[in-house]
Design a protein around this motif. Structure first.
Motif, PDB file in Angstrom:
ATOM      1  N   SER A 248       8.692 -11.941  -0.743  1.00 42.30           N
ATOM      2  CA  SER A 248       9.578 -10.789  -0.589  1.00 42.30           C
ATOM      3  C   SER A 248      10.816 -11.006  -1.459  1.00 42.30           C
ATOM      4  O   SER A 248      11.127 -12.127  -1.872  1.00 42.30           O
ATOM      5  CB  SER A 248       9.997 -10.630   0.867  1.00 42.30           C
TER       6      SER A 248
ATOM      7  N   ASP B 264      14.144  -0.506  -5.026  1.00 48.12           N
ATOM      8  CA  ASP B 264      12.907  -0.920  -4.359  1.00 48.12           C
ATOM      9  C   ASP B 264      12.355   0.251  -3.550  1.00 48.12           C
ATOM     10  O   ASP B 264      13.095   0.893  -2.794  1.00 48.12           O
ATOM     11  CB  ASP B 264      13.252  -2.106  -3.438  1.00 48.12           C
TER      12      ASP B 264
ATOM     13  N   SER C 277       9.004   1.152  -0.972  1.00 51.40           N
ATOM     14  CA  SER C 277       7.817   0.684  -0.248  1.00 51.40           C
ATOM     15  C   SER C 277       7.265   1.829   0.594  1.00 51.40           C
ATOM     16  O   SER C 277       8.017   2.540   1.261  1.00 51.40           O
ATOM     17  CB  SER C 277       8.166  -0.491   0.672  1.00 51.40           C
TER      18      SER C 277
ATOM     19  N   VAL D 222       4.405   2.240   3.551  1.00 50.69           N
ATOM     20  CA  VAL D 222       3.616   1.439   4.478  1.00 50.69           C
ATOM     21  C   VAL D 222       2.946   2.367   5.491  1.00 50.69           C
ATOM     22  O   VAL D 222       3.633   3.196   6.112  1.00 50.69           O
ATOM     23  CB  VAL D 222       4.511   0.421   5.226  1.00 50.69           C
TER      24      VAL D 222
ATOM     25  N   TYR E 150       8.722  -7.666   4.584  1.00 52.04           N
ATOM     26  CA  TYR E 150       7.608  -8.603   4.714  1.00 52.04           C
ATOM     27  C   TYR E 150       7.698  -9.398   6.006  1.00 52.04           C
ATOM     28  O   TYR E 150       6.681  -9.678   6.648  1.00 52.04           O
ATOM     29  CB  TYR E 150       7.565  -9.541   3.499  1.00 52.04           C
TER      30      TYR E 150
ATOM     31  N   THR F  45      -0.307  -4.188  -1.936  1.00 50.90           N
ATOM     32  CA  THR F  45      -0.233  -5.431  -1.168  1.00 50.90           C
ATOM     33  C   THR F  45      -1.239  -5.408  -0.016  1.00 50.90           C
ATOM     34  O   THR F  45      -1.358  -4.396   0.680  1.00 50.90           O
ATOM     35  CB  THR F  45       1.186  -5.622  -0.607  1.00 50.90           C
TER      36      THR F  45
ATOM     37  N   GLU G 258       0.911  -2.134   1.943  1.00 43.76           N
ATOM     38  CA  GLU G 258       2.075  -1.590   1.236  1.00 43.76           C
ATOM     39  C   GLU G 258       1.680  -1.102  -0.144  1.00 43.76           C
ATOM     40  O   GLU G 258       0.906  -1.750  -0.852  1.00 43.76           O
ATOM     41  CB  GLU G 258       3.164  -2.666   1.083  1.00 43.76           C
TER      42      GLU G 258
ATOM     43  N   GLY H 146       3.955  -0.773  -3.181  1.00 47.55           N
ATOM     44  CA  GLY H 146       5.317  -1.174  -3.506  1.00 47.55           C
ATOM     45  C   GLY H 146       5.655  -0.966  -4.962  1.00 47.55           C
ATOM     46  O   GLY H 146       4.777  -0.898  -5.829  1.00 47.55           O
TER      47      GLY H 146
END
Length: 246
Positions: free
Chosen positions: A85, A142, A144, A146, A165, A210, A219, A221
């Motif tokens: 992470s 960043d 993400s 999920v 993470y 991920t 994820e 990302g």
């Protein structure tokens, strides 16, 4: 070599480099104005700028149009072939990470996201965007996405001071591997504002899918790094046929 025989601009360069090394001007800090430096060092602006330009060419300084000169920040980089992470990567290098949450929402997955995540179209996912910082300096943007089926409690977390993470790991969906890509692109005006850059300056754009240990996608990302504050490393191996031919 006697100091008198060293050109004046080199002496100024050496003095400023020594001050940077001693922490007088910390990494990422803005130098005093050129007028202040000229007065303190008792040199002309032409001499000072020659010294500053040399330090910039050596990677110790960076110029920001209209804002002055800044001490270059330390570059962050991931260990080769390791999935970490942002928080863990920073702490491994003894840097202090922090985040500003730009947006955090639960929304339905579109068709492309559903296909990549292995969920039904319209399934709930967490869409999280953050500005990531090291030692309070902006380093990256960043994003993400999920699937909430993996960890429904993520929707309630405050990710300004929490690792995604770590949260996935506590939910039993620890990230274990990722398909990863990197490319370069110029900074858009919005990206430049958030990352304290000039528009058009280089960015490194990373994208990853991920997976947890059981093969689930946990994820989608993507991190956009300032090009001067991130270093990508990898271990490259020759194919077995090529190695045997050597």
């Amino acid at each position: 070599m006697r100091e008198a025989s060293v050109p004046l601009h080199e002496r100024v360069r050496n003095q400023l480099a020594d001050e940077i090394g001693a922490g007088v001007h910390p990494r990422g800090a803005r130098l005093p104005s050129e007028r202040e430096l000229c007065a303190r060092l008792r040199v002309s602006r032409v001499t000072l700028r020659r010294a500053l330009t040399t330090l910039a060419e050596e990677g110790l300084l960076a110029a920001s149009h209209g804002r002055g000169w800044y001490v270059s920040a330390e570059q962050v980089g991931e260990p080769a072939n390791a999935l970490l992470s942002f928080t863990a990567m920073a702490r491994a290098q003894r840097l202090t990470p922090s985040s500003t949450v730009l947006s955090q929402q639960v929304r339905p997955a579109d068709l492309d996201e559903a296909q990549q995540l292995g969920v039904a179209p319209g399934a709930d996912l967490l869409d999280l965007r953050r500005l990531r910082m090291l030692e309070k300096l902006p380093v990256a943007l960043d994003r993400s996405r999920v699937p909430l089926a993996v960890a429904p409690e993520l929707a309630e977390h405050d990710f300004s001071d929490r690792s995604l993470y770590d949260a996935l790991t506590r939910a039993g969906a620890a990230p274990q591997r990722a398909d990863y890509s990197v490319e370069a692109q110029p900074a858009s005006p919005d990206q430049a504002t958030l990352l304290d850059l000039e528009p058009g300056q280089p960015l490194l754009v990373t994208r990853q899918v991920t997976y947890s240990g059981d093969g689930r996608v946990v994820e989608l990302g993507g991190i956009i790094y300032r090009g001067d504050r991130y270093r990508f490393r990898a271990t490259l191996l020759a194919p077995a046929t090529a190695a045997s031919a050597c």
